[in-house]
Motif scaffolding. Structure first.
Motif, PDB file in Angstrom:
ATOM      1  N   LEU A 183      -8.695  13.894  46.238  1.00 36.58           N
ATOM      2  CA  LEU A 183      -9.200  14.137  44.898  1.00 36.58           C
ATOM      3  C   LEU A 183     -10.409  15.055  44.990  1.00 36.58           C
ATOM      4  CD1 LEU A 183      -9.084  10.545  43.338  1.00 36.58           C
ATOM      5  CD2 LEU A 183      -7.318  12.325  43.293  1.00 36.58           C
ATOM      6  N   ALA A 184     -10.581  15.877  43.961  1.00 33.63           N
ATOM      7  CA  ALA A 184     -11.707  16.809  43.964  1.00 33.63           C
ATOM      8  C   ALA A 184     -12.206  17.016  42.556  1.00 33.63           C
ATOM      9  CB  ALA A 184     -11.291  18.144  44.574  1.00 33.63           C
ATOM     10  N   SER A 185     -13.464  17.395  42.449  1.00 30.79           N
ATOM     11  CA  SER A 185     -14.076  17.789  41.184  1.00 30.79           C
ATOM     12  C   SER A 185     -15.032  18.930  41.486  1.00 30.79           C
ATOM     13  CB  SER A 185     -14.829  16.613  40.559  1.00 30.79           C
ATOM     14  OG  SER A 185     -15.434  16.998  39.348  1.00 30.79           O
ATOM     15  N   GLY A 186     -14.861  20.052  40.787  1.00 25.53           N
ATOM     16  CA  GLY A 186     -15.683  21.223  41.114  1.00 25.53           C
ATOM     17  C   GLY A 186     -15.388  21.682  42.530  1.00 25.53           C
ATOM     18  N   GLU A 187     -16.431  21.824  43.351  1.00 28.55           N
ATOM     19  CA  GLU A 187     -16.259  22.247  44.743  1.00 28.55           C
ATOM     20  C   GLU A 187     -16.332  21.079  45.714  1.00 28.55           C
ATOM     21  OE1 GLU A 187     -18.280  25.727  46.133  1.00 28.55           O
ATOM     22  OE2 GLU A 187     -18.535  26.530  44.132  1.00 28.55           O
ATOM     23  N   SER A 188     -16.311  19.846  45.208  1.00 30.86           N
ATOM     24  CA  SER A 188     -16.501  18.676  46.069  1.00 30.86           C
ATOM     25  C   SER A 188     -15.236  17.838  46.175  1.00 30.86           C
ATOM     26  CB  SER A 188     -17.629  17.793  45.524  1.00 30.86           C
ATOM     27  OG  SER A 188     -18.856  18.483  45.508  1.00 30.86           O
ATOM     28  N   LEU A 189     -14.935  17.389  47.387  1.00 32.94           N
ATOM     29  CA  LEU A 189     -13.960  16.325  47.558  1.00 32.94           C
ATOM     30  C   LEU A 189     -14.596  15.025  47.095  1.00 32.94           C
ATOM     31  CD1 LEU A 189     -12.516  17.137  51.105  1.00 32.94           C
ATOM     32  CD2 LEU A 189     -11.495  17.657  48.882  1.00 32.94           C
ATOM     33  N   LEU A 190     -13.762  14.090  46.664  1.00 36.51           N
ATOM     34  CA  LEU A 190     -14.258  12.823  46.144  1.00 36.51           C
ATOM     35  C   LEU A 190     -13.814  11.664  47.030  1.00 36.51           C
ATOM     36  CD1 LEU A 190     -13.419  13.342  42.362  1.00 36.51           C
ATOM     37  CD2 LEU A 190     -15.605  13.787  43.515  1.00 36.51           C
ATOM     38  N   CYS A 191     -14.571  10.594  46.991  1.00 34.50           N
ATOM     39  CA  CYS A 191     -14.209   9.364  47.687  1.00 34.50           C
ATOM     40  C   CYS A 191     -14.606   8.185  46.801  1.00 34.50           C
ATOM     41  CB  CYS A 191     -14.888   9.274  49.051  1.00 34.50           C
ATOM     42  SG  CYS A 191     -16.694   9.197  48.989  1.00 34.50           S
ATOM     43  N   VAL A 244       0.441  18.510  58.296  1.00 31.82           N
ATOM     44  CA  VAL A 244      -0.217  18.219  59.565  1.00 31.82           C
ATOM     45  C   VAL A 244       0.611  17.161  60.288  1.00 31.82           C
ATOM     46  CG1 VAL A 244      -2.295  17.327  60.689  1.00 31.82           C
ATOM     47  CG2 VAL A 244      -2.498  18.804  58.687  1.00 31.82           C
ATOM     48  N   SER A 245       1.122  17.507  61.470  1.00 35.45           N
ATOM     49  CA  SER A 245       1.967  16.583  62.258  1.00 35.45           C
ATOM     50  C   SER A 245       3.087  16.003  61.397  1.00 35.45           C
ATOM     51  CB  SER A 245       1.110  15.470  62.861  1.00 35.45           C
ATOM     52  OG  SER A 245       0.187  15.992  63.788  1.00 35.45           O
ATOM     53  N   ASN A 246       3.744  16.880  60.636  1.00 35.75           N
ATOM     54  CA  ASN A 246       4.882  16.516  59.791  1.00 35.75           C
ATOM     55  C   ASN A 246       4.534  15.555  58.659  1.00 35.75           C
ATOM     56  OD1 ASN A 246       6.779  18.074  61.328  1.00 35.75           O
ATOM     57  ND2 ASN A 246       6.818  16.441  62.864  1.00 35.75           N
ATOM     58  N   LYS A 247       3.262  15.436  58.333  1.00 33.80           N
ATOM     59  CA  LYS A 247       2.833  14.617  57.210  1.00 33.80           C
ATOM     60  C   LYS A 247       2.415  15.529  56.065  1.00 33.80           C
ATOM     61  CE  LYS A 247       1.217  10.653  59.934  1.00 33.80           C
ATOM     62  NZ  LYS A 247       0.044   9.782  60.248  1.00 33.80           N
ATOM     63  N   SER A 248       2.810  15.153  54.853  1.00 31.92           N
ATOM     64  CA  SER A 248       2.530  15.970  53.679  1.00 31.92           C
ATOM     65  C   SER A 248       1.327  15.439  52.906  1.00 31.92           C
ATOM     66  CB  SER A 248       3.749  16.000  52.752  1.00 31.92           C
ATOM     67  OG  SER A 248       4.852  16.612  53.398  1.00 31.92           O
ATOM     68  N   TYR A 249       0.542  16.362  52.379  1.00 35.26           N
ATOM     69  CA  TYR A 249      -0.640  16.010  51.599  1.00 35.26           C
ATOM     70  C   TYR A 249      -0.704  16.895  50.367  1.00 35.26           C
ATOM     71  CZ  TYR A 249      -2.223  13.692  55.898  1.00 35.26           C
ATOM     72  OH  TYR A 249      -2.311  12.885  57.005  1.00 35.26           O
ATOM     73  N   ARG A 250      -1.323  16.383  49.302  1.00 31.73           N
ATOM     74  CA  ARG A 250      -1.608  17.163  48.117  1.00 31.73           C
ATOM     75  C   ARG A 250      -3.063  16.956  47.735  1.00 31.73           C
ATOM     76  NH1 ARG A 250       2.404  19.366  45.027  1.00 31.73           N
ATOM     77  NH2 ARG A 250       1.221  19.170  43.093  1.00 31.73           N
ATOM     78  N   ILE A 251      -3.556  17.881  46.927  1.00 27.92           N
ATOM     79  CA  ILE A 251      -4.905  17.725  46.420  1.00 27.92           C
ATOM     80  C   ILE A 251      -4.866  17.829  44.894  1.00 27.92           C
ATOM     81  CG2 ILE A 251      -5.483  20.188  46.679  1.00 27.92           C
ATOM     82  CD1 ILE A 251      -8.339  19.148  47.467  1.00 27.92           C
ATOM     83  N   ALA A 252      -5.526  16.901  44.244  1.00 25.05           N
ATOM     84  CA  ALA A 252      -5.583  16.873  42.789  1.00 25.05           C
ATOM     85  C   ALA A 252      -7.009  17.154  42.343  1.00 25.05           C
ATOM     86  CB  ALA A 252      -5.119  15.512  42.264  1.00 25.05           C
ATOM     87  N   VAL A 253      -7.175  18.199  41.541  1.00 26.48           N
ATOM     88  CA  VAL A 253      -8.487  18.561  41.026  1.00 26.48           C
ATOM     89  C   VAL A 253      -8.634  17.941  39.638  1.00 26.48           C
ATOM     90  CG1 VAL A 253     -10.029  20.459  40.412  1.00 26.48           C
ATOM     91  CG2 VAL A 253      -8.418  20.717  42.319  1.00 26.48           C
ATOM     92  N   LEU A 254      -9.683  17.153  39.454  1.00 26.94           N
ATOM     93  CA  LEU A 254      -9.874  16.407  38.217  1.00 26.94           C
ATOM     94  C   LEU A 254     -10.733  17.181  37.221  1.00 26.94           C
ATOM     95  CD1 LEU A 254     -10.626  12.847  39.659  1.00 26.94           C
ATOM     96  CD2 LEU A 254      -8.397  13.934  39.234  1.00 26.94           C
TER      97      LEU A 254
END
Length: 255
Positions: free
Chosen positions: A10-18, A45-55
């Motif tokens: 997850l991200a907002s602006g230029e920052s990843l979120l936790c 990465v190593s056959n694992k899929s990832y996505r990123i969602a910008v809020l």
């Protein structure tokens, strides 16, 4: 692989979120109540899929905060985790920085096939930015050259680094940066390894080189002090996840 099986940043602006427990990967179900502006695939990465969602905002159902990226990277010794964190951070910076076409100022839209943005007016494609850099450990007999930068915490020393300029080779950049920063010449330049470095979008090419001549003279701007160190007298050095530490560890193993 279906979307439900992918891990989301997850991200907002230029920052990843936790979340409050510093967790930075979320499921698709956890995204449902959030106001997502856009989401897109990250490299596998190593056959694992990832996505990123910008809020569009930080959400009402999750207690989110900006991720301390340096801290998160410093706490992992897993190369895959480092790689995907770095990729996510760089893509977020790119997405936040490139909203309009640099040629005609039309608002960019996401490309349907690639991780890129395209101008619907002139057709210009804008890919995530990468800035190539060199980083080098210089050897002299049984000692290595380490320097304290004006950007470092007190007492921290590391290898020399700098951006590759237009038209020059990586090897020439090594010679130039070493001369500019500490005033010495090098020879026997040897490529070792590379690392993506998300501060904000550097791609580091790591080298070893041997001292050739000259006296150490820090430039006084980027480099405050520098000296030769044996393996039994090393100062405070970078953490293990960094490419600079990999070069230092290689030197130690050689000795």
């Amino acid at each position: 692989m279906g979307l439900q099986e992918k891990n989301y940043f997850l991200a907002s602006g230029e920052s990843l979120l936790c979340d409050q427990q510093e967790r930075f990967l979320f499921s698709e179900v956890e995204l449902e109540p959030l106001d997502v502006e856009i989401s897109f695939d990250l490299p596998e990465v190593s056959n694992k899929s990832y996505r990123i969602a910008v809020l569009n905002n930080k959400g009402k159902h999750l207690s989110l905060k900006a991720l301390d990226l340096r801290s998160a990277l410093s706490q992992t010794d897993n190369e895959d985790e480092f790689s995907i964190l770095s990729a996510a951070a760089q893509v977020v910076t790119w997405h936040a920085s490139f909203k309009y076409c640099p040629r005609c100022a039309t608002e960019l839209i996401m490309d349907e096939a690639d991780l890129a943005k395209v101008c619907p007016s002139c057709g210009h494609h804008q890919y995530p930015r990468l800035s190539p850099c060199i980083i080098v450990l210089v050897r002299k007999d049984d000692k290595c050259l380490l320097a304290h930068s004006s950007k470092f915490k007190s007492g921290r020393y590391s290898t020399l680094a700098g951006f590759i300029e237009a038209g020059e080779s990586a090897e020439h950049a090594v010679e130039r940066e070493v001369m500019e920063e500490v005033g010495i010449m090098v020879k026997n330049i040897e490529y070792v390894c590379s690392q993506s470095w998300p501060f904000p979008h550097s791609f580091m090419l790591g080298f070893m080189a041997d001292y050739s001549g000259g006296d150490i003279t820090p430039d006084g701007e980027e480099i405050i002090s520098a000296d030769w160190f044996g393996i039994d007298e090393l100062p405070t050095i970078p953490p293990q996840f960094t490419i600079s530490r990999q070069l230092i560890d290689r030197f130690i193993e050689e000795r």
